[in-house]
Design a protein around this motif. Structure first.
Motif, PDB file in Angstrom:
ATOM      1  N   ARG A 103     -29.939 -10.972  12.801  1.00  9.60           N
ATOM      2  CA  ARG A 103     -31.347 -11.056  12.087  1.00  9.60           C
ATOM      3  C   ARG A 103     -31.181 -12.286  11.195  1.00  9.60           C
ATOM      4  NH1 ARG A 103     -32.234  -5.835   8.619  1.00  9.60           N
ATOM      5  NH2 ARG A 103     -33.871  -7.251   7.626  1.00  9.60           N
ATOM      6  N   PHE A 104     -31.720 -13.361  11.546  1.00 10.90           N
ATOM      7  CA  PHE A 104     -31.680 -14.664  10.909  1.00 10.90           C
ATOM      8  C   PHE A 104     -32.677 -14.608  10.002  1.00 10.90           C
ATOM      9  CE2 PHE A 104     -29.913 -15.682  15.221  1.00 10.90           C
ATOM     10  CZ  PHE A 104     -28.750 -16.376  14.824  1.00 10.90           C
ATOM     11  N   ASP A 105     -32.801 -15.317   8.925  1.00  9.56           N
ATOM     12  CA  ASP A 105     -33.899 -15.391   8.084  1.00  9.56           C
ATOM     13  C   ASP A 105     -34.758 -16.218   8.460  1.00  9.56           C
ATOM     14  OD1 ASP A 105     -33.105 -18.005   7.275  1.00  9.56           O
ATOM     15  OD2 ASP A 105     -32.118 -17.532   5.584  1.00  9.56           O
ATOM     16  N   ALA A 106     -36.063 -16.472   7.482  1.00  5.77           N
ATOM     17  CA  ALA A 106     -37.086 -17.236   7.898  1.00  5.77           C
ATOM     18  C   ALA A 106     -36.815 -18.567   8.038  1.00  5.77           C
ATOM     19  CB  ALA A 106     -38.072 -16.993   6.601  1.00  5.77           C
ATOM     20  N   ARG A 107     -35.706 -18.826   7.469  1.00  4.14           N
ATOM     21  CA  ARG A 107     -35.333 -20.448   7.883  1.00  4.14           C
ATOM     22  C   ARG A 107     -34.587 -20.484   9.246  1.00  4.14           C
ATOM     23  NH1 ARG A 107     -32.107 -21.651   2.713  1.00  4.14           N
ATOM     24  NH2 ARG A 107     -31.399 -19.435   3.263  1.00  4.14           N
ATOM     25  N   GLY A 108     -34.265 -19.435   9.835  1.00  3.26           N
ATOM     26  CA  GLY A 108     -33.611 -19.261  11.139  1.00  3.26           C
ATOM     27  C   GLY A 108     -32.233 -19.430  10.737  1.00  3.26           C
ATOM     28  N   LEU A 109     -31.668 -19.019   9.671  1.00  6.19           N
ATOM     29  CA  LEU A 109     -30.076 -18.983   9.206  1.00  6.19           C
ATOM     30  C   LEU A 109     -29.577 -17.519   8.937  1.00  6.19           C
ATOM     31  CD1 LEU A 109     -30.494 -21.993   6.706  1.00  6.19           C
ATOM     32  CD2 LEU A 109     -29.649 -21.888   9.263  1.00  6.19           C
ATOM     33  N   VAL A 110     -28.409 -17.503   9.161  1.00  2.09           N
ATOM     34  CA  VAL A 110     -27.598 -16.280   8.764  1.00  2.09           C
ATOM     35  C   VAL A 110     -26.279 -16.572   7.813  1.00  2.09           C
ATOM     36  CG1 VAL A 110     -26.280 -16.251  10.943  1.00  2.09           C
ATOM     37  CG2 VAL A 110     -26.613 -13.973   9.495  1.00  2.09           C
ATOM     38  N   PRO A 111     -26.027 -16.000   6.809  1.00  2.00           N
ATOM     39  CA  PRO A 111     -24.735 -16.267   6.163  1.00  2.00           C
ATOM     40  C   PRO A 111     -23.527 -15.741   6.940  1.00  2.00           C
ATOM     41  CG  PRO A 111     -25.804 -14.473   5.019  1.00  2.00           C
ATOM     42  CD  PRO A 111     -26.776 -14.996   6.070  1.00  2.00           C
ATOM     43  N   CYS A 112     -22.564 -16.584   6.879  1.00  2.00           N
ATOM     44  CA  CYS A 112     -21.301 -16.309   7.581  1.00  2.00           C
ATOM     45  C   CYS A 112     -20.224 -16.477   6.742  1.00  2.00           C
ATOM     46  CB  CYS A 112     -21.207 -17.189   8.857  1.00  2.00           C
ATOM     47  SG  CYS A 112     -19.713 -16.715   9.692  1.00  2.00           S
ATOM     48  N   ILE A 113     -19.217 -15.393   6.553  1.00  2.00           N
ATOM     49  CA  ILE A 113     -17.983 -15.499   5.780  1.00  2.00           C
ATOM     50  C   ILE A 113     -16.976 -15.803   6.462  1.00  2.00           C
ATOM     51  CG2 ILE A 113     -16.381 -14.332   4.439  1.00  2.00           C
ATOM     52  CD1 ILE A 113     -18.806 -12.298   3.643  1.00  2.00           C
ATOM     53  N   ALA A 114     -16.107 -16.890   6.501  1.00  2.00           N
ATOM     54  CA  ALA A 114     -15.035 -17.133   7.028  1.00  2.00           C
ATOM     55  C   ALA A 114     -13.577 -16.601   6.628  1.00  2.00           C
ATOM     56  CB  ALA A 114     -14.759 -18.708   7.371  1.00  2.00           C
ATOM     57  N   GLN A 115     -12.999 -15.816   7.255  1.00  2.00           N
ATOM     58  CA  GLN A 115     -11.707 -14.965   6.724  1.00  2.00           C
ATOM     59  C   GLN A 115     -10.581 -15.347   7.633  1.00  2.00           C
ATOM     60  OE1 GLN A 115     -12.249 -10.653   6.830  1.00  2.00           O
ATOM     61  NE2 GLN A 115     -10.928 -10.779   5.036  1.00  2.00           N
ATOM     62  N   GLN A 116      -9.478 -15.593   7.181  1.00  5.24           N
ATOM     63  CA  GLN A 116      -8.194 -15.812   7.941  1.00  5.24           C
ATOM     64  C   GLN A 116      -7.906 -14.466   8.332  1.00  5.24           C
ATOM     65  OE1 GLN A 116      -6.468 -18.534   8.543  1.00  5.24           O
ATOM     66  NE2 GLN A 116      -4.924 -17.435   9.841  1.00  5.24           N
ATOM     67  N   HIS A 117      -7.856 -14.492   9.996  1.00  8.09           N
ATOM     68  CA  HIS A 117      -7.571 -13.238  10.662  1.00  8.09           C
ATOM     69  C   HIS A 117      -6.505 -12.624  10.251  1.00  8.09           C
ATOM     70  CE1 HIS A 117      -4.465 -14.366  13.682  1.00  8.09           C
ATOM     71  NE2 HIS A 117      -4.852 -15.281  13.165  1.00  8.09           N
ATOM     72  N   ASP A 118      -5.082 -13.191   9.998  1.00  5.94           N
ATOM     73  CA  ASP A 118      -3.928 -12.427   9.740  1.00  5.94           C
ATOM     74  C   ASP A 118      -3.767 -12.047   8.385  1.00  5.94           C
ATOM     75  OD1 ASP A 118      -3.376 -15.180   9.099  1.00  5.94           O
ATOM     76  OD2 ASP A 118      -1.828 -15.355  10.377  1.00  5.94           O
ATOM     77  N   SER A 119      -4.105 -12.678   7.466  1.00  3.31           N
ATOM     78  CA  SER A 119      -4.061 -12.394   5.848  1.00  3.31           C
ATOM     79  C   SER A 119      -5.096 -11.819   5.399  1.00  3.31           C
ATOM     80  CB  SER A 119      -3.591 -13.808   5.315  1.00  3.31           C
ATOM     81  OG  SER A 119      -4.670 -14.742   4.872  1.00  3.31           O
TER      82      SER A 119
END
Length: 142
Positions: free
Chosen positions: A24-40
């Motif tokens: 569900r992209f917002d009205a600007r066509g964007l979605v927030p994305c959190i980047a997380q280190q996979h192993d820690s």
């Protein structure tokens, strides 16, 4: 959370389109994305993605974001060398936020810190709780 990347073959264009349609992209066509280190589990940063950024990330395995200030795609590490490789991509229960589990090469923050989350309230002030690991000059040649 739903782990879509693990259950869909994102190399298949139809499967990739189903994943993109679930976001569900917002009205600007964007979605927030959190980047997380996979192993820690360390939270590295928050950035924005549009449909093209998500599609490119799924196609290449290298994380691509949308830069609101530049108005275009931003491939993490393209100028600094601090690349993020996608391990898994997850969509939250409302479909309006992404979690990218990544393998971060070097630092994630443009300030030279491992994480963008280096400020915290301490003793009535906002304190830096992590020092830069790399100088801006080393990252960007400035």
């Amino acid at each position: 959370m739903t782990t879509l990347a693990a259950t869909l073959s994102v190399a298949d264009p139809a499967a990739r389109d189903r994943l993109l349609d679930a976001i569900r992209f917002d009205a600007r066509g964007l979605v927030p994305c959190i980047a997380q280190q996979h192993d820690s589990g360390e939270v590295l940063m928050l950035a924005w993605m549009n449909r093209d950024a998500v599609a490119e990330t799924l196609e290449t395995g290298r994380v691509c974001y949308f830069s609101r200030s530049r108005g275009g795609l931003w491939r993490k590490g393209e100028t600094s060398g601090q690349v993020q490789r996608l391990v898994d991509l997850r969509l939250d229960c409302d479909g309006d936020a992404l979690l990218a589990l990544v393998d971060q090469a070097g630092v994630a923050c443009h300030t030279g810190r491992r994480s963008c989350f280096y400020l915290a309230p301490r003793d009535g002030t906002l304190a830096e709780i992590a020092a830069p690991l790399v100088s801006a000059e080393a990252l960007y040649g400035r």
